[in-house]
Enzyme design. Structure first.
Site, PDB file in Angstrom:
ATOM      1  N   ILE A   1       0.826  -1.202   0.000  1.00  0.00           N
ATOM      2  CA  ILE A   1       0.000   0.000   0.000  1.00  0.00           C
ATOM      3  C   ILE A   1       0.864   1.258   0.000  1.00  0.00           C
ATOM      4  CG2 ILE A   1      -1.673   1.332   1.345  1.00  0.00           C
ATOM      5  CD1 ILE A   1      -2.781  -1.373   2.352  1.00  0.00           C
TER       6      ILE A   1
ATOM      7  N   SER B   1      -6.914   0.710  10.666  1.00  0.00           N
ATOM      8  CA  SER B   1      -7.550  -0.485  10.117  1.00  0.00           C
ATOM      9  C   SER B   1      -8.895  -0.690  10.802  1.00  0.00           C
ATOM     10  CB  SER B   1      -6.661  -1.712  10.352  1.00  0.00           C
ATOM     11  OG  SER B   1      -7.381  -2.911  10.144  1.00  0.00           O
TER      12      SER B   1
ATOM     13  N   TYR C   1      -2.954  -6.569  17.484  1.00  0.00           N
ATOM     14  CA  TYR C   1      -2.955  -5.738  16.281  1.00  0.00           C
ATOM     15  C   TYR C   1      -4.137  -4.773  16.326  1.00  0.00           C
ATOM     16  CZ  TYR C   1      -2.959  -4.421  11.333  1.00  0.00           C
ATOM     17  OH  TYR C   1      -2.942  -3.712  10.156  1.00  0.00           O
TER      18      TYR C   1
END
Length: 371
Positions: free
Chosen positions: A87, A212, A242
């Site tokens: 990305i 995210s 995460y």
């Protein structure tokens, strides 16, 4: 050159693999003929159905929106972290095509040089360079910022994109994901604030933090900000941490915006900031963990990437929107998804958590706001 016995083994392995491939193709053919017979459709009808389904799958699953901003970045300097692959690379490439001076910040010199050469060749923009920095090392973040400031007198767009998925500790004794995904963003941004402020006196500045949707499963436990997750920790434990760090990205953005609003009180806010979800993308994140855990883990990840994840170019689009789209300054501090501002889940809406996280981050790094 191989001897006769080794050549015989190689030939047998090659023959076995070809035989398995032929058997697999034969089984697929038999299954296809069985389905055709049972359903009463002709072969051509099934081919048409398959083509239509594939087209729909690509249109609604694999294809994403594209940022349509045509902003000219001539004269502007951009940093994209973690931009040698995935990305970050697509983001840096797109920004270089808009005539920006793009600096990719990553830790591997060889990969950085290779990425810079590819971006220059693809964009036709010669103003592409690299900054070597290991976001798992506080000392290296400080060194890299000093190096940047010694060479550059402006920074118009900062995109914190570098992230990792896995267990273990940094050399500073931090959980690796906490150290890279949150502390890396926090330190790099704060240490660059002098040049960001200087630039904002002439042109608006934007700070983009790639988060995210995993933030939705995250929590921030101030009694365990720095957990002890070994490299061989279970996937569920790694995914939970995460998510925690991606939630920290959201809170960091909100608190950063609050401090900037206070700083520019009574005047136009010349530095704005945004967090975002890039989408489910075919990135490298998690690939090392999958590889370390064997063939089945790697195969499962690859299958998910093929079936659900979008091509990498789509993962850059929301970052590009936040970096270039006109008129989004009113949304400073907000979270973006699919190129648009998105509502946050309740776990990301407690301002006191953001303030406390900032304070704890200052204690851990020794980096103070406004210093």
């Amino acid at each position: 050159m191989c001897n006769d016995s080794i050549c015989l083994v190689c030939s047998n392995l090659l023959f076995s693999n070809l035989l398995l491939l032929n058997l697999f193709q034969l089984h697929l053919a038999v299954i296809f003929e069985f389905v055709v017979t049972m359903c009463g459709f002709s072969r051509s009808t099934w081919i048409l159905i398959l083509a239509v389904c594939t087209g729909l799958w690509w249109e609604f699953v694999k294809k994403g929106k594209l940022c349509n901003s045509k902003s000219d970045l001539t004269g502007k300097t951009v940093i994209v972290t973690g931009a040698n692959v995935g990305i970050g690379y697509e983001t840096a490439l797109a920004l270089s095509k808009q005539n920006g001076k793009v600096i990719i910040a990553c830790r591997n010199l060889e990969k950085a040089k290779n990425a810079v050469d590819r971006i220059k060749a693809s964009s036709g923009n010669a103003e592409v360079d690299y900054l070597i920095v290991d976001f798992a090392k506080m000392s290296d973040i400080k060194r890299a910022v000093k190096e940047f400031i010694s060479k550059e007198d402006r920074l118009d767009i900062l995109i914190n994109n570098a992230a990792m998925f896995g267990g273990g500790k940094t050399e500073d004794g931090l959980d690796t994901m906490f150290g890279v995904n949150h502390i890396g963003y926090f330190m790099f941004t704060n240490l660059l604030m002098p040049v960001l402020r200087k630039t904002s006196k002439k042109k608006p500045v934007r700070i983009i933090n790639v988060s995210s949707e995993a933030y939705k499963v995250g929590t921030i436990d101030f009694d365990n900000l720095n957990p002890n997750l070994p490299r061989d920790s279970g996937f569920a434990s790694l995914m939970a941490q995460y998510g925690n760090t991606k939630l920290m990205n959201v809170y960091f953005t909100i608190e950063l915006d609050a401090r900037l609003k206070d700083e520019f009180k009574g005047q136009e806010q010349a530095i704005t900031t945004y967090s975002l979800h890039p989408g489910s993308i075919q990135s490298d994140i998690g690939s090392t963990v999958a590889t370390e855990r064997g063939f089945l883990s790697q195969a499962a990840r690859d299958f998910f990437m093929l079936l659900i994840a979008r091509p990498t170019v789509y993962g850059a689009q929301t970052s590009l929107c936040c970096a270039m789209k006109e008129g989004i300054e009113i949304h400073s501090g907000r979270y973006f998804a699919d190129l648009e501002p998105a509502e946050l889940y309740g776990n990301a809406m407690n301002q006191e958590i953001g303030k406390k996280l900032w304070t704890e981050s200052e204690k851990l790094t020794g980096v103070q706001w406004g210093s």
